[in-house]
Motif scaffolding. Structure first.
Motif, PDB file in Angstrom:
ATOM      1  N   ILE A   1       1.089  -0.925   0.042  1.00 49.88           N
ATOM      2  CA  ILE A   1      -0.470   0.131   0.355  1.00 49.88           C
ATOM      3  C   ILE A   1       0.830   1.075  -0.050  1.00 49.88           C
ATOM      4  O   ILE A   1       1.894   1.593   0.653  1.00 49.88           O
ATOM      5  N   GLU A   2       0.397   2.076  -0.789  1.00 51.71           N
ATOM      6  CA  GLU A   2       1.344   4.307  -1.295  1.00 51.71           C
ATOM      7  C   GLU A   2       0.550   4.762  -0.643  1.00 51.71           C
ATOM      8  O   GLU A   2      -0.926   4.749  -1.844  1.00 51.71           O
ATOM      9  N   LYS A   3       0.698   5.660  -0.046  1.00 49.29           N
ATOM     10  CA  LYS A   3       0.061   6.846  -0.020  1.00 49.29           C
ATOM     11  C   LYS A   3       0.861   7.973  -0.462  1.00 49.29           C
ATOM     12  O   LYS A   3       2.058   8.007   0.489  1.00 49.29           O
ATOM     13  N   ASN A   4       0.111   8.782  -1.559  1.00 47.10           N
ATOM     14  CA  ASN A   4       1.059   9.548  -1.773  1.00 47.10           C
ATOM     15  C   ASN A   4       3.315   8.768  -2.415  1.00 47.10           C
ATOM     16  O   ASN A   4       3.728   9.598  -1.745  1.00 47.10           O
ATOM     17  N   GLY A   5       2.742   8.112  -3.324  1.00 49.39           N
ATOM     18  CA  GLY A   5       4.281   7.689  -2.977  1.00 49.39           C
ATOM     19  C   GLY A   5       5.461   6.548  -1.888  1.00 49.39           C
ATOM     20  O   GLY A   5       6.094   6.284  -1.782  1.00 49.39           O
ATOM     21  N   LYS A   6       4.442   7.164  -0.507  1.00 50.13           N
ATOM     22  CA  LYS A   6       5.036   5.902   0.384  1.00 50.13           C
ATOM     23  C   LYS A   6       3.972   5.274   1.313  1.00 50.13           C
ATOM     24  O   LYS A   6       3.335   4.691   1.170  1.00 50.13           O
ATOM     25  N   THR A   7       5.367   4.600   1.734  1.00 54.89           N
ATOM     26  CA  THR A   7       4.707   2.732   1.657  1.00 54.89           C
ATOM     27  C   THR A   7       3.821   3.110   3.138  1.00 54.89           C
ATOM     28  O   THR A   7       4.336   3.405   3.903  1.00 54.89           O
ATOM     29  N   ILE A   8       3.165   2.494   3.188  1.00 56.61           N
ATOM     30  CA  ILE A   8       2.378   2.136   4.401  1.00 56.61           C
ATOM     31  C   ILE A   8       2.157   0.815   5.000  1.00 56.61           C
ATOM     32  O   ILE A   8       2.030  -0.198   4.575  1.00 56.61           O
ATOM     33  N   LYS A   9       2.807   0.612   6.247  1.00 54.67           N
ATOM     34  CA  LYS A   9       2.708  -0.224   6.725  1.00 54.67           C
ATOM     35  C   LYS A   9       1.751  -0.731   8.258  1.00 54.67           C
ATOM     36  O   LYS A   9       1.246  -1.937   7.861  1.00 54.67           O
ATOM     37  N   ASP A  10       1.250   0.218   8.126  1.00 55.74           N
ATOM     38  CA  ASP A  10      -0.179  -0.309   8.945  1.00 55.74           C
ATOM     39  C   ASP A  10      -1.869   0.550   8.035  1.00 55.74           C
ATOM     40  O   ASP A  10      -1.314   1.077   7.609  1.00 55.74           O
ATOM     41  N   ARG A  11      -2.934  -0.724   8.035  1.00 58.96           N
ATOM     42  CA  ARG A  11      -3.749  -0.345   7.452  1.00 58.96           C
ATOM     43  C   ARG A  11      -4.188   0.952   7.884  1.00 58.96           C
ATOM     44  O   ARG A  11      -4.914   2.044   7.414  1.00 58.96           O
ATOM     45  N   LYS A  12      -3.850   1.293   9.770  1.00 55.17           N
ATOM     46  CA  LYS A  12      -5.178   2.191  10.297  1.00 55.17           C
ATOM     47  C   LYS A  12      -4.493   3.525  10.109  1.00 55.17           C
ATOM     48  O   LYS A  12      -5.325   5.001   9.948  1.00 55.17           O
ATOM     49  N   GLU A  13      -2.954   3.813   8.796  1.00 51.27           N
ATOM     50  CA  GLU A  13      -2.920   4.828   8.293  1.00 51.27           C
ATOM     51  C   GLU A  13      -3.807   5.170   6.909  1.00 51.27           C
ATOM     52  O   GLU A  13      -4.197   6.591   6.449  1.00 51.27           O
ATOM     53  N   LEU A  14      -4.920   4.467   7.064  1.00 47.26           N
ATOM     54  CA  LEU A  14      -5.697   5.132   5.887  1.00 47.26           C
ATOM     55  C   LEU A  14      -7.505   5.705   5.997  1.00 47.26           C
ATOM     56  O   LEU A  14      -8.097   5.920   5.406  1.00 47.26           O
ATOM     57  N   ILE A  15      -7.556   5.196   7.258  1.00 51.10           N
ATOM     58  CA  ILE A  15      -8.763   5.438   7.940  1.00 51.10           C
ATOM     59  C   ILE A  15      -9.359   6.622   7.454  1.00 51.10           C
ATOM     60  O   ILE A  15     -10.873   6.714   7.477  1.00 51.10           O
ATOM     61  N   ASN A  16      -8.326   7.509   7.961  1.00 55.16           N
ATOM     62  CA  ASN A  16      -9.313   8.956   7.523  1.00 55.16           C
ATOM     63  C   ASN A  16      -9.206   9.573   5.951  1.00 55.16           C
ATOM     64  O   ASN A  16      -9.663  10.510   5.820  1.00 55.16           O
ATOM     65  N   THR A  17      -8.434   8.880   5.715  1.00 57.09           N
ATOM     66  CA  THR A  17      -8.377   9.201   4.207  1.00 57.09           C
ATOM     67  C   THR A  17      -9.565   9.548   3.387  1.00 57.09           C
ATOM     68  O   THR A  17      -9.358  10.801   2.872  1.00 57.09           O
ATOM     69  N   MET A  18      -9.830   8.627   3.195  1.00 57.60           N
ATOM     70  CA  MET A  18     -11.248   8.341   2.476  1.00 57.60           C
ATOM     71  C   MET A  18     -11.941   7.856   3.568  1.00 57.60           C
ATOM     72  O   MET A  18     -12.542   6.434   3.025  1.00 57.60           O
ATOM     73  N   PRO A  19     -12.418   8.429   4.608  1.00 59.73           N
ATOM     74  CA  PRO A  19     -13.971   7.504   5.280  1.00 59.73           C
ATOM     75  C   PRO A  19     -15.259   7.247   4.311  1.00 59.73           C
ATOM     76  O   PRO A  19     -15.300   8.160   3.235  1.00 59.73           O
ATOM     77  N   CYS A  20     -15.429   6.162   4.633  1.00 56.29           N
ATOM     78  CA  CYS A  20     -16.080   5.218   4.202  1.00 56.29           C
ATOM     79  C   CYS A  20     -16.548   5.044   4.818  1.00 56.29           C
ATOM     80  O   CYS A  20     -16.883   3.467   5.112  1.00 56.29           O
ATOM     81  N   VAL A  21     -17.961   4.676   4.539  1.00 56.57           N
ATOM     82  CA  VAL A  21     -19.600   3.932   5.674  1.00 56.57           C
ATOM     83  C   VAL A  21     -20.087   2.747   4.156  1.00 56.57           C
ATOM     84  O   VAL A  21     -19.947   3.639   3.057  1.00 56.57           O
TER      85      VAL A  21
END
Length: 183
Positions: A95-115
């Motif tokens: 997983i990359e966010k803005n080209g930087k590797t994400i190690k923990d999916r919790k870094e995604l939670i507030n990126t695109m809130p989705c229900v």
């Protein structure tokens, strides 16, 4: 934080292309089996790094292929365009966010809130307590990212406590109970 576009390669039955989602209203129309649910699943995947339909990323790979990828562009609150890129290859997810590797999916939670609401979600109201807790945990995680770490710690302690009960090691119960009460 509007989703601007989603691009796919070897994602289930979706054609390898980019779908523009910038319009004010977007409708997905088609016959059964054409990929509407797969498209919604990929948006959810972009928000959380996993599917709501399966626990195995290998099931998402198009039949006959060995890997898949999803790239999403979205607008941040400050107006900047940002990207999320997911690849699954050799049984590993990256997983990359803005080209930087994400190690923990919790870094995604507030990126695109989705229900997501689907037919199985009746379990959140009338189903097993575990389903109800999952929904509440998911909502609280979007509200406060720190809740994820607290919930992980709680579940780890609870698992250890339950194992002690199963193995009849009662001397540890007071310690586990204190730790659970603190969290």
């Amino acid at each position: 934080m509007p989703l601007l576009s989603v691009s796919y390669v070897n994602y289930r039955n979706l054609e390898n292309k980019t779908i523009d989602l910038l319009s004010k209203e977007v409708f997905f129309v088609g016959e059964n089996g054409q990929g509407k649910s797969n498209l919604l699943e990929s948006i959810y995947f972009s928000a959380y790094g996993n599917s709501f339909r399966t626990r195995s990323d290998a099931e998402i790979v198009r039949e006959g292929e060995k890997s898949f990828s999803v790239k999403s562009l979205y607008r941040e609150e400050n107006g900047n365009t940002a990207s999320l890129f997911f690849t699954y290859e050799n049984q590993k997810k990256r997983i990359e966010k803005n080209g930087k590797t994400i190690k923990d999916r919790k870094e995604l939670i507030n990126t695109m809130p989705c229900v997501l609401f689907c037919h199985d979600d009746l379990d959140y109201a009338a189903g097993e307590p575990e389903k109800k807790r999952f929904f509440i945990d998911q909502c609280l995680s979007m509200y406060d990212v720190l809740y994820i770490d607290l919930n992980r710690r709680y579940k780890k302690i609870l698992k250890s406590r339950n194992l002690s009960l199963k193995e009849k090691k009662y001397e540890m119960l007071d310690i586990f109970d204190q730790q659970l009460a603190q969290d």
